[in-house]
Design a protein around this motif. Structure first.
Motif, PDB file in Angstrom:
ATOM      1  N   TYR A 357      25.137  83.142   2.894  1.00 22.95           N
ATOM      2  CA  TYR A 357      23.972  82.601   2.197  1.00 22.95           C
ATOM      3  C   TYR A 357      22.716  82.944   2.974  1.00 22.95           C
ATOM      4  CZ  TYR A 357      26.961  80.027  -0.989  1.00 22.95           C
ATOM      5  OH  TYR A 357      27.886  79.703  -1.951  1.00 22.95           O
ATOM      6  N   LYS A 413      19.310  72.623  -2.296  1.00 18.39           N
ATOM      7  CA  LYS A 413      20.396  73.253  -3.042  1.00 18.39           C
ATOM      8  C   LYS A 413      21.040  74.393  -2.258  1.00 18.39           C
ATOM      9  CE  LYS A 413      18.927  72.051  -7.719  1.00 18.39           C
ATOM     10  NZ  LYS A 413      18.540  72.550  -9.070  1.00 18.39           N
ATOM     11  N   ARG A 414      20.223  75.283  -1.701  1.00 19.69           N
ATOM     12  CA  ARG A 414      20.781  76.431  -0.968  1.00 19.69           C
ATOM     13  C   ARG A 414      21.433  75.971   0.335  1.00 19.69           C
ATOM     14  NH1 ARG A 414      17.584  80.788   1.711  1.00 19.69           N
ATOM     15  NH2 ARG A 414      15.795  79.721   0.793  1.00 19.69           N
ATOM     16  N   GLU A 417      24.782  74.462  -0.539  1.00 20.09           N
ATOM     17  CA  GLU A 417      25.739  75.499  -0.924  1.00 20.09           C
ATOM     18  C   GLU A 417      26.333  76.164   0.315  1.00 20.09           C
ATOM     19  OE1 GLU A 417      23.536  78.109  -3.386  1.00 20.09           O
ATOM     20  OE2 GLU A 417      23.801  76.922  -5.218  1.00 20.09           O
ATOM     21  N   GLU A 420      28.520  73.532   2.300  1.00 18.53           N
ATOM     22  CA  GLU A 420      29.809  73.270   1.664  1.00 18.53           C
ATOM     23  C   GLU A 420      30.732  74.474   1.754  1.00 18.53           C
ATOM     24  OE1 GLU A 420      29.481  71.576  -2.243  1.00 18.53           O
ATOM     25  OE2 GLU A 420      28.003  70.089  -1.611  1.00 18.53           O
ATOM     26  N   TRP A 421      30.165  75.674   1.697  1.00 18.49           N
ATOM     27  CA  TRP A 421      31.002  76.875   1.838  1.00 18.49           C
ATOM     28  C   TRP A 421      31.700  76.865   3.192  1.00 18.49           C
ATOM     29  CZ3 TRP A 421      31.685  80.977   5.045  1.00 18.49           C
ATOM     30  CH2 TRP A 421      32.413  82.064   4.536  1.00 18.49           C
ATOM     31  N   SER A 437      28.286  69.215  -4.295  1.00 16.19           N
ATOM     32  CA  SER A 437      27.872  69.810  -5.570  1.00 16.19           C
ATOM     33  C   SER A 437      28.707  71.004  -6.007  1.00 16.19           C
ATOM     34  CB  SER A 437      26.403  70.253  -5.486  1.00 16.19           C
ATOM     35  OG  SER A 437      26.222  71.198  -4.448  1.00 16.19           O
ATOM     36  N   SER A 438      29.425  71.643  -5.106  1.00 20.28           N
ATOM     37  CA  SER A 438      30.078  72.905  -5.460  1.00 20.28           C
ATOM     38  C   SER A 438      31.593  72.814  -5.555  1.00 20.28           C
ATOM     39  CB  SER A 438      29.702  73.975  -4.419  1.00 20.28           C
ATOM     40  OG  SER A 438      30.266  73.661  -3.154  1.00 20.28           O
ATOM     41  N   THR A 440      35.033  72.178  -7.293  1.00 19.55           N
ATOM     42  CA  THR A 440      35.596  72.149  -8.638  1.00 19.55           C
ATOM     43  C   THR A 440      36.776  71.186  -8.712  1.00 19.55           C
ATOM     44  OG1 THR A 440      37.197  73.920  -8.244  1.00 19.55           O
ATOM     45  CG2 THR A 440      34.950  74.573  -8.911  1.00 19.55           C
TER      46      THR A 440
END
Length: 543
Positions: A357, A413-414, A417, A420-421, A437-438, A440
């Motif tokens: 990212y 947000k970034r 992301e 969480e990655w 947020s990420s 599933t």
């Protein structure tokens, strides 16, 4: 829906409902507008609420302080608050088992336990949650000698969707117990908690500043085991961290050191600086240095702060302002790698970070909170949705982002992301009550091998989805499940920006139902039932 007409069912049992209540999360990240806001004071009143919800085909959402910044506590249906269902029912001084109604706030519980010479063995960072809410989302503190709060639960009572109050423990209804220890509010209304407490204690704590490299070198020695309670606050731009340690003591109270920054002036000054940083993010590294020297009171690397406080006072923290919180649990042994890679990312070292990212023009504010638990030595039943590591200590990394005056930081947000990655790479699981947020549904099911058992118990306890909302559907309930389009399930219909910041949340119940009666027919049937004592009706439509 008229709460007065509803109150006239069920004979003498009050129905304490109000309309026009406006709910918001503690951080004001979400706002919702329940059709009815109900505050029962007895088990009979809770039972009446459940029966009426079934007749009127309404979802029930039980909410305490709404501390979760997600939409987990949002509804346009019926919201139940147990603030008046908050008594301690029994204290056994020999076994130190305390029986309490589930709506009691932790600060009330702590105060009443103190009067009896008792205390909670462990706490998270706040005490304004209800005991039921703290258990439902796997609240934890920071100690390798303690697990999540649910580990101290001896037994529970739950009002299920059929209106029956059911007991569960390690020896009775064990599957229900394992599901209810971290229930996410999806099984029923927890009515009673029997909790293992301990003798009242004081903590002597010390707080000191260290290079991150020093703490990582000490990671597998005694960093987390030397004291009973340990936590870190990492300041990524300075590559340093504040280490807080505490042990029980018999010493006299020693008030923590303070300065102007800890008062009203400092509160508002920091708030304003954070607000400015949402427009000029580049000041955040400098603001971190300022926080280090003023908020934490360090002007030299060898400065140290100490105090002696009552146990609960030492463990609690002031959350200050509205915030996003994104906390993940990973194996403790992977902590050094996670911190090294995240630190490298903050400083532009892509070779070490290996996080795909972009960092350009992304700045975050300090600190990142680091805590630990260990549930692996607990002999009791493990909750199906326990996010800790089952075979060793667990590390929690909490990426907090303040929302000064309700304004979202531009990086969030970034940043989340990327965070969480990395946490997924470390085998992590997100805290249920936070702003992930990420993730599933498929990933959640892979993370939790016992998810199918939790869903099985949930389906048995509430087959019509009286306690299911959009949050549960998005994250937990697979579309291939037989629970799709449950009769009482609530779905989100839309969100819109709120004046006070955050989002207004609106939900919608399914139009069709498997019940042979329509909502109107059911309501008419109730309206025909006369109350034996109209003076007991408790409604208020003035909110």
């Amino acid at each position: 829906m008229d709460p007065y007409l509803l109150s006239r069912t069920g004979n003498h049992v009050p129905f304490r409902a109000s309309t026009h209540h406006q709910h918001h999360t503690w951080a004001k990240t979400y706002h919702s507008f329940p059709e009815l806001y109900i505050q029962p004071r007895s088990t009979e009143e809770i039972q009446k609420i459940v029966h009426l919800a079934r007749r009127c085909r309404r979802r029930l959402l039980v909410v305490g302080c709404g501390h979760s910044p997600s939409d987990l506590t949002c509804t346009s249906s019926w919201m139940v608050n147990l603030d008046h269902y908050n008594k301690i029912l029994h204290i056994d001084q020999d076994s130190k088992l305390v029986v309490m109604q589930a709506g009691i706030r932790l600060y009330d519980l702590i105060a009443q336990l103190k009067d009896s010479g008792l205390a909670m063995p462990n706490l998270g960072s706040i005490d304004n949650q209800s005991i039921a809410g703290a258990l439902a989302t796997a609240t934890h503190g920071s100690s390798t000698r303690h697990g999540i709060l649910s580990q101290s639960v001896h037994s529970l009572k739950i009002m299920l969707a059929n209106g029956l109050e059911t007991s569960c423990s390690a020896d009775e209804n064990r599957d229900l117990f394992r599901a209810a220890l971290v229930s996410l509010g999806a099984l029923g209304v927890v009515t009673e908690v029997t909790f293992q407490v301990t003798s009242a204690f004081r903590l002597r704590w010390s707080q000191s500043l260290h290079p991150l490299e020093e703490l990582i070198a000490d990671w597998e020695k005694d960093l987390w085991n030397r004291a009973e309670f340990t936590r870190l606050w990492w300041l990524p731009y300075k590559r340093k961290a504040v280490r807080w340690r505490a042990d029980k003591t018999d010493q006299v109270i020693q008030v923590p050191p303070s300065n102007w920054w800890t008062g009203t002036l400092g509160f508002h000054a920091y708030h304003i600086l954070l607000y400015i940083s949402t427009w000029v993010p580049r000041i955040l590294p400098a603001l971190e240095r300022f926080v280090l020297s003023v908020q934490y009171g360090f002007r030299h690397d060898d400065d140290r702060k100490t105090a002696v406080q009552e146990g609960h006072a030492g463990l609690l923290m002031d959350c200050l302002y509205s915030q996003f919180v994104n906390e993940w649990a990973i194996p403790l042994v992977k902590g050094p790698e996670a911190l090294a890679r995240l630190s490298a990312w903050f400083h532009g070292d892509d070779e070490v970070a290996r996080i795909p990212y972009d960092l350009d023009n992304l700045y975050v504010h300090a600190p990142i909170e680091i805590r630990v638990t260990d549930t692996s030595t607990n002999p009791g039943p493990r909750p199906y949705l326990d996010n800790t590591v089952p075979n060793g200590p667990t590390l929690y990394l909490n990426a907090t982002l303040y929302r000064p005056y309700g304004r979202n930081p531009p990086c969030w947000k970034r940043y989340y992301e990327a965070f969480e990655w990395l946490m997924k790479e470390m085998g992590g699981r997100p805290h249920w009550a936070k702003n992930f947020s990420s993730v599933t549904k498929d990933e959640f099911h892979d993370m939790y091998p016992d998810m199918k058992d939790w869903l099985r118990v949930r389906q048995q306890s509430d087959p019509d989805g009286m306690f299911i909302g959009d949050w549960h559907r998005r994250h937990l309930l697979l579309e291939t499940d037989p629970e799709v389009m449950l009769p009482f399930e609530e779905r989100a219909s839309r969100t819109e920006p709120a004046r006070a910041g955050g989002l207004n949340w609106f939900g919608q119940l399914p139009v069709k139902s498997s019940s042979p009666l329509s909502s109107e027919e059911s309501f008419d049937m109730m309206h025909e039932t006369n109350s034996e004592n109209g003076a007991r009706v408790m409604t208020d439509t003035r909110q």
